[in-house]
Design a protein around this motif. Sequence first.
Motif, PDB file in Angstrom:
ATOM      1  N   UNK A  56       0.876  -1.174   0.000  1.00  0.00           N
ATOM      2  CA  UNK A  56       0.000   0.000   0.000  1.00  0.00           C
ATOM      3  C   UNK A  56       0.914   1.226   0.000  1.00  0.00           C
ATOM      4  N   UNK A  57       0.687   2.149  -0.892  1.00  0.00           N
ATOM      5  CA  UNK A  57       1.584   3.296  -1.008  1.00  0.00           C
ATOM      6  C   UNK A  57       1.421   4.313   0.116  1.00  0.00           C
ATOM      7  N   UNK A  58       0.306   4.269   0.824  1.00  0.00           N
ATOM      8  CA  UNK A  58       0.046   5.245   1.883  1.00  0.00           C
ATOM      9  C   UNK A  58       0.003   4.575   3.253  1.00  0.00           C
ATOM     10  N   UNK A  59       1.182   4.281   3.771  1.00  0.00           N
ATOM     11  CA  UNK A  59       1.302   3.660   5.086  1.00  0.00           C
ATOM     12  C   UNK A  59       1.527   4.742   6.135  1.00  0.00           C
ATOM     13  N   UNK A  60       1.134   4.501   7.377  1.00  0.00           N
ATOM     14  CA  UNK A  60       1.279   5.537   8.410  1.00  0.00           C
ATOM     15  C   UNK A  60       2.724   5.809   8.835  1.00  0.00           C
ATOM     16  N   UNK A  61       3.616   4.812   8.714  1.00  0.00           N
ATOM     17  CA  UNK A  61       4.975   4.998   9.231  1.00  0.00           C
ATOM     18  C   UNK A  61       6.031   5.244   8.159  1.00  0.00           C
ATOM     19  N   UNK A  62       5.684   5.082   6.882  1.00  0.00           N
ATOM     20  CA  UNK A  62       6.648   5.307   5.803  1.00  0.00           C
ATOM     21  C   UNK A  62       5.900   5.412   4.487  1.00  0.00           C
ATOM     22  N   UNK A  63       6.571   5.910   3.479  1.00  0.00           N
ATOM     23  CA  UNK A  63       5.952   5.930   2.158  1.00  0.00           C
ATOM     24  C   UNK A  63       6.224   4.598   1.466  1.00  0.00           C
ATOM     25  N   UNK A  64       5.351   4.235   0.564  1.00  0.00           N
ATOM     26  CA  UNK A  64       5.559   3.020  -0.201  1.00  0.00           C
ATOM     27  C   UNK A  64       6.835   3.066  -1.019  1.00  0.00           C
ATOM     28  N   UNK A  65       7.220   4.271  -1.477  1.00  0.00           N
ATOM     29  CA  UNK A  65       8.443   4.412  -2.269  1.00  0.00           C
ATOM     30  C   UNK A  65       9.682   4.136  -1.425  1.00  0.00           C
ATOM     31  N   UNK A  66       9.704   4.682  -0.218  1.00  0.00           N
ATOM     32  CA  UNK A  66      10.827   4.431   0.688  1.00  0.00           C
ATOM     33  C   UNK A  66      10.888   2.947   1.038  1.00  0.00           C
TER      34      UNK A  66
END
Length: 121
Positions: A56-66
Motif C-alpha cells: 500500500x503506497x500510503x502507510x502511516x509509518x513510511x511511504x511506499x516508495x521508501x
Amino acid sequence: MDKQAQQALIVEDYQAAAETFKELLEMLGFQADYVMSGADAVHAVSMRDYDAVFIDLNLPDTSGLTLVRQLRALSAEKPSKFVAVSGFAKNDLGKEACELFDFYLEKPIDIASLEPILQSI
C-alpha cells in the motif's frame, strides 16, 4: 512455477482490507501473510523469502516508495516482485513509483486485475 509454493506478503495498514486481500490470494493458490506497517514489512522480508510483495503506497509509518527501496535491498539475493497498491490511478503515481515497482494494482482489488499480475510472478 507452482503457485502453491509461491509466497506473498501484503503490506496494508487497514486490517479488513489486508485480511480480504489475503483470502483472495489464498483462493488463487498463494500462501499469504500480511503486516500493517513498513517496519513490520522490513522484519518479515528479512526473515522470509517472498515471491511477491504487495505494498500500500500510503502507510502511516513510511511511504511506499521508501519501503520498496528498503525491501529491494533486503531481497537482493532472491528478488521479489513488488506490486504498488493504491486507490489512485497509475498515471497519478509519478515516474519514480512506476520505475520502482514491477506492477501496479488499483484499489478496490478484484480478481480480474489481480490474476494477470499473479501469472507474471
